[in-house]
Design a protein around this motif. Structure first.
Motif, PDB file in Angstrom:
ATOM      1  N   GLY A 126     -29.382  35.917   5.181  1.00 23.48           N
ATOM      2  CA  GLY A 126     -28.648  34.863   4.483  1.00 23.48           C
ATOM      3  C   GLY A 126     -29.541  34.033   3.593  1.00 23.48           C
ATOM      4  O   GLY A 126     -29.365  33.975   2.388  1.00 23.48           O
ATOM      5  N   SER A 127     -30.534  33.404   4.201  1.00 27.37           N
ATOM      6  CA  SER A 127     -31.213  32.345   3.476  1.00 27.37           C
ATOM      7  C   SER A 127     -32.690  32.623   3.304  1.00 27.37           C
ATOM      8  O   SER A 127     -33.253  33.531   3.897  1.00 27.37           O
ATOM      9  CB  SER A 127     -31.063  31.048   4.250  1.00 27.37           C
ATOM     10  N   ALA A 128     -33.311  31.787   2.473  1.00 30.32           N
ATOM     11  CA  ALA A 128     -34.750  31.891   2.260  1.00 30.32           C
ATOM     12  C   ALA A 128     -35.481  31.622   3.574  1.00 30.32           C
ATOM     13  O   ALA A 128     -36.483  32.250   3.878  1.00 30.32           O
ATOM     14  CB  ALA A 128     -35.185  30.887   1.206  1.00 30.32           C
ATOM     15  N   GLU A 129     -34.963  30.658   4.339  1.00 29.45           N
ATOM     16  CA  GLU A 129     -35.608  30.317   5.606  1.00 29.45           C
ATOM     17  C   GLU A 129     -35.567  31.496   6.574  1.00 29.45           C
ATOM     18  O   GLU A 129     -36.466  31.695   7.370  1.00 29.45           O
ATOM     19  CB  GLU A 129     -34.926  29.099   6.235  1.00 29.45           C
ATOM     20  N   ARG A 179     -22.484  30.978   0.984  1.00 30.35           N
ATOM     21  CA  ARG A 179     -23.209  32.227   0.785  1.00 30.35           C
ATOM     22  C   ARG A 179     -22.342  33.440   1.145  1.00 30.35           C
ATOM     23  O   ARG A 179     -22.352  34.453   0.439  1.00 30.35           O
ATOM     24  CB  ARG A 179     -24.498  32.234   1.604  1.00 30.35           C
ATOM     25  N   ASP A 189     -29.561  29.261  -3.033  1.00 33.75           N
ATOM     26  CA  ASP A 189     -30.973  29.370  -2.630  1.00 33.75           C
ATOM     27  C   ASP A 189     -31.737  28.111  -2.995  1.00 33.75           C
ATOM     28  O   ASP A 189     -32.516  27.581  -2.208  1.00 33.75           O
ATOM     29  CB  ASP A 189     -31.647  30.561  -3.333  1.00 33.75           C
ATOM     30  N   GLU A 191     -30.801  25.188  -0.866  1.00 36.94           N
ATOM     31  CA  GLU A 191     -31.373  25.332   0.467  1.00 36.94           C
ATOM     32  C   GLU A 191     -32.853  24.986   0.469  1.00 36.94           C
ATOM     33  O   GLU A 191     -33.340  24.282   1.346  1.00 36.94           O
ATOM     34  CB  GLU A 191     -31.171  26.770   0.941  1.00 36.94           C
ATOM     35  N   GLU A 192     -33.557  25.459  -0.566  1.00 35.11           N
ATOM     36  CA  GLU A 192     -34.978  25.138  -0.631  1.00 35.11           C
ATOM     37  C   GLU A 192     -35.181  23.658  -0.856  1.00 35.11           C
ATOM     38  O   GLU A 192     -36.098  23.053  -0.308  1.00 35.11           O
ATOM     39  CB  GLU A 192     -35.652  25.949  -1.735  1.00 35.11           C
ATOM     40  N   ARG A 252     -43.030  31.532  -1.088  1.00 37.30           N
ATOM     41  CA  ARG A 252     -43.054  30.291  -1.861  1.00 37.30           C
ATOM     42  C   ARG A 252     -43.772  30.485  -3.200  1.00 37.30           C
ATOM     43  O   ARG A 252     -43.380  29.913  -4.213  1.00 37.30           O
ATOM     44  CB  ARG A 252     -43.740  29.184  -1.058  1.00 37.30           C
TER      45      ARG A 252
END
Lengths: 118, 487
Positions: free
Chosen positions: A80-83, B232, B284, B287-288, B343
């Motif tokens: 799902g996410s970057a994390e 999402r 994205d 969220e970041e 990153r």
């Protein structure tokens, strides 16, 4: 191949995509059902969501790697996410596909994964 | 001063030369002026100490309780602090007595605005009000308004009611009461009580604002996390479903002779899928942005990353996506640092993506990677330059702020305004620096410096990397400190 995804609509779409390309697909909605399938069936590939109700993708992968007869089955993580990305990478998957994804992205991950296996 | 120099152990009263001296145990040589001065300096010391002490308590109840304890025994043998709640009740938030046995259990009750409510009466004036134990106000210490447990019952002869204000807003009331043997309050006592009340009110206001801010931040993060998660899934369904429909459409229209991919429905479906992907990128970024906010401490893993290879890959990928050339130059074959690969990719993606986005097609975009050294160690530099719209001089200092977009581009180029803020936070997490220089209609240059030796990284040391010594930089040079979340 085994497709594990708890989002019904997305799972149906993934199945439609893969079946349309001639793959035999067994879809399930959570990690426990996925593990149950693996007890009696050896797919060429597992495509799994990371966050799943009950048994999540990471635990499923750990259980799979612990069983010698299942450990060699490659796995694609849909994350799902970057994390979650780092958690997905820790599962030592053949590929990570980030949501949302295009049909071609998943197909090319699947085909290159199966090609690598042979 | 001269006397204290001659007689060890005696010292002059600070700031009041020639009015008196005292030794360590007792006061000597005072007239009334000297005594007043001493009392004043004692009171000042108390007030300064109290303000400092109260500032360190972060929740209102802790602040009220600490304030009551501070007041006893210096100002009073009994101190109560009652706060007005949002629902109009009054609640005892702090209480202290020289003899703790006599303290009532803290409680609360509706605040009665009628005249005969002793607490309501003490809240009305703007300043400290003295009263005798036998007065109606003497019942105020009994939160239930009962005639038992009054000041007299608690062994006090008189009290001072100090209303606590935040501007015009009434926060509550503090009662300072003294024992029967003590003298009646004088104007100086009221002044000290007022000053202490102001410190208490300020500390309570700060504590309350802090609580509100913390709650607001928690609510925002929870809502954003929920929105991110909930958006999402649908974006993924839309993108894939549009692709499936398009494939279906193309397979059915094979016989019609014309190119099926250019048909209106097929193009529309391709655009729907592309829009869902764009939505995914915004999710994205959001969220970041949330995880990079102050207070959030994402666990980063450090791995060897080759900046030359990563930048070359990112430049090539953007060149393909945008269908335009991007110049790439590197002085070294490789520059490997211990960074977070995801990153670093995000930094490259955002900076190169911006350069492409904010410059017309025919204008060149260049990406360069190099090496610099200074007394702090070696730094990998990344320079991303475009010859596009540029950033106005007055906007350049704010270019890394959250949700900030340039006036000259906000109408013509879509964007969230989060990209550069994310880049800055990531660079800071790595102990690096970022600088921007730009001229309107001439383009912008962003220079990132990342430490190659772990020592400069925030978790390697607390040192602040120096600002880049770049003569190209005509605008802002941002020196970013250790990565503890910057706010």
């Amino acid at each position: 191949m085994l497709v594990i995804e708890d989002d019904d609509d997305l799972r149906e779409a993934v199945v439609e995509l893969l079946v349309g390309r001639g793959f035999e697909v067994r879809p399930v909605g959570d990690g426990k059902q996925g593990l149950d399938q693996l007890r009696s069936w050896r797919p060429d590939l597992i495509v799994t969501d990371l966050l799943l109700p009950g048994l999540d993708g990471s635990s499923l992968r750990a259980a799979q790697l612990e069983a010698p007869e299942l450990a060699a089955i490659p796995l694609i993580v849909v994350s799902g996410s970057a994390e979650q990305h780092e958690a997905a990478e820790r599962m030592r998957p053949a590929a990570v596909v980030r949501k949302p994804f295009r049909a071609e992205t998943l197909l090319s991950a699947v085909t290159s994964c199966l090609r690598g296996q042979r | 001063m001269r006397r204290s120099a001659r007689r060890p152990g005696l010292r002059a009263v600070t700031g009041w030369p020639r009015v008196g001296v005292r030794d360590r145990s007792r006061r000597v040589g005072f007239g009334p002026a000297a005594r007043r001065a001493l009392v004043r300096s004692d009171a000042q010391r108390f007030l300064i100490g109290a303000s400092r002490e109260l500032a360190s308590h972060l929740d209102p109840d802790g602040t009220a309780q600490r304030a009551a304890r501070l007041a006893v025994p210096y100002l009073a043998c009994l101190c109560t602090i009652d706060l007005i709640e949002d629902d109009g009740t009054i609640r005892r938030a702090g209480a202290a007595h020289a003899d703790p046995v006599l303290l009532q259990e803290p409680g609360s009750r509706p605040l009665d605005p009628r005249d005969d409510d002793p607490i309501a009466a003490l809240l009305r004036p703007r300043g400290a009000t003295p009263f005798a134990a036998a007065d109606e106000a003497g019942r105020a210490v009994a939160l239930d308004g009962s005639r038992s447990a009054t000041l007299g019952w608690l062994g006090c002869a008189w009290g001072i009611g100090v209303p606590l204000f935040d501007g015009e807003r009434r926060l509550g009331v503090m009662i300072l009461a003294r024992a029967r043997a003590a003298r009646a309050p004088r104007p100086a006592d009221l002044a000290v009580a007022d000053a202490f009340g102001q410190s208490v009110a300020l500390a309570l206001t700060n504590a309350r604002l802090r609580q509100i801010a913390d709650q607001a931040i928690r609510t925002r993060d929870e809502l954003l996390a929920m929105a991110i998660h909930e958006l999402r899934g649908p974006a993924a369904r839309i993108a894939l479903r549009a692709d499936l429909l398009r494939a279906d459409l193309l397979s059915r229209s094979d016989d019609h002779g014309e190119d099926p991919a250019s048909s209106r429905p097929a193009e529309g479906l391709a655009r729907i899928a592309a829009a869902a992907m764009k939505m995914g990128r915004t999710i994205d970024e959001l969220e970041e942005a949330v995880t990079l906010q102050p207070g959030q401490r994402p666990e980063l893993t450090w791995q060897p990353v080759d900046l030359v290879a990563a930048a070359r890959r990112a430049a090539a990928s953007h060149a393909v996506d945008a269908d335009r050339p991007i110049d790439f130059h590197a002085d070294q074959d490789e520059l490997i640092g211990s960074w977070n690969p995801g990153r670093i990719d995000r930094v490259l993606d955002n900076l190169i993506g911006n350069a492409v986005k904010y410059s017309p097609d025919q204008c060149g975009v260049s990406v360069a990677v190099g090496l610099e050294s200074d007394d702090r160690g070696r730094w990998a530099t990344l320079t991303v330059r475009d010859r596009g719209f540029g950033i106005a001089e007055d906007e350049l200092p704010h270019v890394f702020d959250w949700s900030r977009r340039g006036r000259n581009v906000s109408d013509r180029v879509p964007g969230s305004g989060l990209g550069l803020a994310i880049v800055r936070q990531i660079v800071a997490q790595h102990g690096g620096t970022i600088a921007a220089s730009s001229r309107i209609d001439e383009g912008s240059t962003f220079v990132v410096r990342l430490p190659l030796d772990g020592a400069q990284r925030p978790d390697g040391s607390a040192t602040d990397p120096p600002a880049p010594a770049s003569d190209r930089s005509v605008g802002l040079v941002e020196g970013l400190g250790p990565a503890s979340p910057v706010g």
